[in-house]
Design a protein around this motif. Structure first.
Motif, PDB file in Angstrom:
ATOM      1  N   PHE A 111       7.986   0.585  -9.272  1.00 12.38           N
ATOM      2  CA  PHE A 111       7.154  -0.603  -9.506  1.00 12.38           C
ATOM      3  C   PHE A 111       8.000  -1.878  -9.389  1.00 12.38           C
ATOM      4  CE2 PHE A 111       5.399  -3.979 -12.087  1.00 12.38           C
ATOM      5  CZ  PHE A 111       4.105  -4.064 -11.591  1.00 12.38           C
ATOM      6  N   THR A 112       9.232  -1.811  -9.891  1.00 10.78           N
ATOM      7  CA  THR A 112      10.100  -3.003  -9.843  1.00 10.78           C
ATOM      8  C   THR A 112      10.364  -3.410  -8.393  1.00 10.78           C
ATOM      9  OG1 THR A 112      11.095  -2.308 -11.901  1.00 10.78           O
ATOM     10  CG2 THR A 112      12.317  -3.935 -10.642  1.00 10.78           C
ATOM     11  N   LEU A 113      10.558  -2.381  -7.518  1.00 11.44           N
ATOM     12  CA  LEU A 113      10.729  -2.692  -6.083  1.00 11.44           C
ATOM     13  C   LEU A 113       9.495  -3.388  -5.527  1.00 11.44           C
ATOM     14  CD1 LEU A 113      12.356   0.404  -4.341  1.00 11.44           C
ATOM     15  CD2 LEU A 113      13.149  -1.961  -4.282  1.00 11.44           C
ATOM     16  N   LEU A 114       8.328  -2.834  -5.877  1.00 10.82           N
ATOM     17  CA  LEU A 114       7.070  -3.423  -5.416  1.00 10.82           C
ATOM     18  C   LEU A 114       6.938  -4.860  -5.924  1.00 10.82           C
ATOM     19  CD1 LEU A 114       4.137  -3.408  -4.313  1.00 10.82           C
ATOM     20  CD2 LEU A 114       3.461  -2.177  -6.373  1.00 10.82           C
ATOM     21  N   TRP A 115       7.279  -5.075  -7.186  1.00  8.41           N
ATOM     22  CA  TRP A 115       7.200  -6.408  -7.803  1.00  8.41           C
ATOM     23  C   TRP A 115       8.120  -7.400  -7.070  1.00  8.41           C
ATOM     24  CZ3 TRP A 115       4.347  -9.265 -10.857  1.00  8.41           C
ATOM     25  CH2 TRP A 115       4.898 -10.344 -11.553  1.00  8.41           C
ATOM     26  N   GLN A 116       9.288  -6.897  -6.685  1.00 10.58           N
ATOM     27  CA  GLN A 116      10.240  -7.782  -5.984  1.00 10.58           C
ATOM     28  C   GLN A 116       9.795  -8.077  -4.549  1.00 10.58           C
ATOM     29  OE1 GLN A 116      13.704  -5.361  -6.433  1.00 10.58           O
ATOM     30  NE2 GLN A 116      14.238  -6.209  -8.432  1.00 10.58           N
TER      31      GLN A 116
ATOM     32  N   ALA B 180       0.832  -1.206   0.000  1.00 11.23           N
ATOM     33  CA  ALA B 180       0.000   0.000   0.000  1.00 11.23           C
ATOM     34  C   ALA B 180       0.869   1.259   0.000  1.00 11.23           C
ATOM     35  CB  ALA B 180      -0.920  -0.015   1.219  1.00 11.23           C
ATOM     36  N   ALA B 181       2.020   1.203   0.666  1.00  8.60           N
ATOM     37  CA  ALA B 181       2.903   2.376   0.725  1.00  8.60           C
ATOM     38  C   ALA B 181       3.547   2.651  -0.638  1.00  8.60           C
ATOM     39  CB  ALA B 181       3.976   2.159   1.790  1.00  8.60           C
ATOM     40  N   TYR B 182       3.942   1.584  -1.357  1.00  9.06           N
ATOM     41  CA  TYR B 182       4.503   1.780  -2.705  1.00  9.06           C
ATOM     42  C   TYR B 182       3.465   2.431  -3.628  1.00  9.06           C
ATOM     43  CZ  TYR B 182       8.372  -1.337  -1.437  1.00  9.06           C
ATOM     44  OH  TYR B 182       9.462  -1.902  -0.834  1.00  9.06           O
ATOM     45  N   LEU B 183       2.204   2.046  -3.443  1.00  6.78           N
ATOM     46  CA  LEU B 183       1.159   2.614  -4.316  1.00  6.78           C
ATOM     47  C   LEU B 183       1.025   4.117  -4.085  1.00  6.78           C
ATOM     48  CD1 LEU B 183      -1.727   0.005  -4.561  1.00  6.78           C
ATOM     49  CD2 LEU B 183       0.398   0.187  -5.802  1.00  6.78           C
ATOM     50  N   VAL B 184       1.160   4.551  -2.819  1.00 10.12           N
ATOM     51  CA  VAL B 184       1.110   5.999  -2.549  1.00 10.12           C
ATOM     52  C   VAL B 184       2.306   6.668  -3.223  1.00 10.12           C
ATOM     53  CG1 VAL B 184       1.173   7.782  -0.758  1.00 10.12           C
ATOM     54  CG2 VAL B 184      -0.148   5.697  -0.381  1.00 10.12           C
ATOM     55  N   GLN B 185       3.488   6.052  -3.095  1.00 13.85           N
ATOM     56  CA  GLN B 185       4.691   6.628  -3.738  1.00 13.85           C
ATOM     57  C   GLN B 185       4.482   6.735  -5.252  1.00 13.85           C
ATOM     58  OE1 GLN B 185       7.790   3.944  -2.400  1.00 13.85           O
ATOM     59  NE2 GLN B 185       8.396   5.365  -0.788  1.00 13.85           N
ATOM     60  N   LEU B 186       3.886   5.710  -5.854  1.00 16.17           N
ATOM     61  CA  LEU B 186       3.640   5.747  -7.299  1.00 16.17           C
ATOM     62  C   LEU B 186       2.655   6.860  -7.657  1.00 16.17           C
ATOM     63  CD1 LEU B 186       3.576   1.922  -8.027  1.00 16.17           C
ATOM     64  CD2 LEU B 186       5.068   3.583  -9.162  1.00 16.17           C
ATOM     65  N   ASP B 187       1.597   7.011  -6.842  1.00 11.48           N
ATOM     66  CA  ASP B 187       0.618   8.091  -7.077  1.00 11.48           C
ATOM     67  C   ASP B 187       1.313   9.450  -7.044  1.00 11.48           C
ATOM     68  OD1 ASP B 187      -1.571   6.535  -7.455  1.00 11.48           O
ATOM     69  OD2 ASP B 187      -2.408   6.795  -5.437  1.00 11.48           O
ATOM     70  N   LEU B 188       2.233   9.612  -6.073  1.00 12.08           N
ATOM     71  CA  LEU B 188       2.934  10.893  -5.939  1.00 12.08           C
ATOM     72  C   LEU B 188       3.820  11.150  -7.158  1.00 12.08           C
ATOM     73  CD1 LEU B 188       3.888  10.627  -2.141  1.00 12.08           C
ATOM     74  CD2 LEU B 188       2.239  12.209  -3.149  1.00 12.08           C
ATOM     75  N   LEU B 189       4.521  10.108  -7.618  1.00  7.76           N
ATOM     76  CA  LEU B 189       5.392  10.262  -8.801  1.00  7.76           C
ATOM     77  C   LEU B 189       4.571  10.625 -10.035  1.00  7.76           C
ATOM     78  CD1 LEU B 189       7.803   7.223  -8.296  1.00  7.76           C
ATOM     79  CD2 LEU B 189       8.448   9.639  -8.242  1.00  7.76           C
ATOM     80  N   ILE B 190       3.421   9.976 -10.185  1.00  3.06           N
ATOM     81  CA  ILE B 190       2.571  10.236 -11.359  1.00  3.06           C
ATOM     82  C   ILE B 190       2.019  11.666 -11.297  1.00  3.06           C
ATOM     83  CG2 ILE B 190       0.371   9.567 -12.437  1.00  3.06           C
ATOM     84  CD1 ILE B 190       1.233   6.617 -11.528  1.00  3.06           C
ATOM     85  N   ALA B 191       1.642  12.104 -10.071  1.00  2.36           N
ATOM     86  CA  ALA B 191       1.121  13.468  -9.916  1.00  2.36           C
ATOM     87  C   ALA B 191       2.184  14.508 -10.260  1.00  2.36           C
ATOM     88  CB  ALA B 191       0.635  13.666  -8.487  1.00  2.36           C
ATOM     89  N   GLN B 192       3.459  14.140 -10.034  1.00  5.87           N
ATOM     90  CA  GLN B 192       4.565  15.077 -10.362  1.00  5.87           C
ATOM     91  C   GLN B 192       4.966  14.953 -11.829  1.00  5.87           C
ATOM     92  OE1 GLN B 192       7.705  13.667  -7.810  1.00  5.87           O
ATOM     93  NE2 GLN B 192       6.491  13.962  -5.971  1.00  5.87           N
TER      94      GLN B 192
END
Ligand SMILES: [Zn+2]
Length: 388
Positions: A246-251, A223-235
């Protein structure tokens, strides 16, 4: 079993408990040489009470039980059992009155007061009066600061109310008392706080801070990686930064990684850029859930032609019947029979529950990080297997 049968059985169980209790007291009193007439005075209303319980006349039964309790000043167990009975049968008002009357007694012991506050908290909690329930649990904790049932019930209310930081404080107290660490649970609370900071307060820095703290506690907190991804996409960060995250999340947490796809699929540039990454993930693990969620997201974004291309390019063939049906629901071409089948699959798709808790088995339509039934964190995953 019907509800009526269930309640009748419950009443009977309480009646047996009370009979046992009074009999036990009677034996003790006889040993103590107490007058037999006093015992009879208690037994008679008890028997009348049991009779009323069995004939489903709860009000009259309660009056008789109160009479039993009055005849002995230490009959708190009787009141507690009655309160439990009324709460379990949905009569919250009656349960509240019993526990409030107990608390108003001047002769109640400290332990009795603790139990009564906790029971009253459970009454309010069951009735959905969360603030009042919390106050009662606080009173119980005022008497015994390490009373685990009150701490756990308060934690549940804070989670229900989405008050993640007070929930985290309570969890720390519970950890100290139990002498065990719940890193994933705490990380999940930080991840929820990160999402709240971002979505409700629009504070990206605080959101980033809480997401980092969550991953620092448990690197598998998807869930924390998803927030980080949302923040990156918003920027509108470069694709490479999103791919790295995403690769970190996948691993770290493969079974939840597919949940990231919806966050970027609506952005044309990211959607196209992600094709190589997702194909690589597919070849890496042949994760059917990842592939199906990706294809469904593309279909929902109006990219039906890309679905067909990706199925061909990846040579994707579902291994489960559920997977076959989900893929069929995305088919747009074919003869009349194929179209009819695809239409039926789309109707089925709208009704099916995609996620299941692997702790308690409850099925839900949308992904949740905390199970609505057993309240475990991270236990809900995409449905797999051959069944529908
Ligand atoms: Zn569950």
């Amino acid at each position: 079993m019907t509800t009526i049968t269930h309640v009748a059985l419950l009443f009977l169980a309480v009646a047996v408990l009370l009979a046992w209790w009074v009999w036990n007291q009677r034996e003790q009193d006889v040993d103590d040489g107490e007058d037999a007439a006093a015992n009879d005075a208690r037994i008679t209303p008890l028997l009348r009470g049991i009779n009323y319980l069995l004939s489903d006349q709860a009000d009259l039964a309660l009056q008789e039980m109160v009479q039993v309790a009055r005849l002995r000043s230490d009959a708190i167990d009787v009141y507690m059992a009655l309160g439990e009975m009324f709460r379990s049968s949905g009569e919250i008002g009656r349960a509240v009155r019993i526990h409030q009357n107990l608390l108003a007694r001047p002769d109640i012991s400290s332990d009795g007061r603790l139990q009564a506050h906790f029971a009253l908290g459970r009454d309010f909690h069951t009735g959905g009066l969360l603030d009042r329930a919390l106050r009662q649990y606080d009173h119980a904790l005022g008497i015994q600061s390490d009373h685990l049932p009150s701490l756990e019930a308060s934690l549940r209310i804070r989670e229900q109310s989405r008050e993640w930081l007070p929930a985290e404080e309570l969890l720390c107290r519970i950890e100290r008392i139990r002498g065990e660490e719940s890193h994933f649970h705490r990380a999940s609370l930080y991840a929820e706080e990160a999402r709240r900071c971002w979505r409700d307060d629009h504070h990206p820095e605080e959101a980033e801070d809480f997401a980092n703290r969550a991953i620092g506690l448990d690197a598998a907190c998807a869930a924390a990686y998803l927030v980080q991804l949302d923040l990156l996409i918003a920027q509108t960060a470069p694709w490479q930064a999103i791919e790295d995250r995403f690769t970190l999340l996948w691993q770290q947490c493969r079974h939840h990684a597919a949940q990231a796809i919806p966050s970027w699929i609506g952005h044309d540039a990211y959607r196209e850029a992600s094709t190589t990454l997702l194909l690589r993930c597919w070849h890496d693990g042949h994760d059917e859930q990842l592939m199906l969620l990706w294809l469904e997201q593309l279909y929902a974004a109006g990219c039906g032609s890309r679905v067909k291309e990706i199925v061909m390019e990846s040579e994707f063939v579902p291994v489960s019947l559920r997977g076959e049906m989900r893929l069929l629901a995305l088919r747009e071409e074919g003869d009349a029979d194929s179209q009819r089948l695809a239409e039926r699959a789309r109707v089925w798709r709208k009704q099916v529950k995609d996620y299941r808790c692997h702790e308690c088995g409850v099925e839900v339509r949308e992904m949740r990080w905390q199970c609505p039934q057993c309240h475990q964190w991270g236990s809900i995953r995409a449905q797999e297997g051959g069944g529908l």
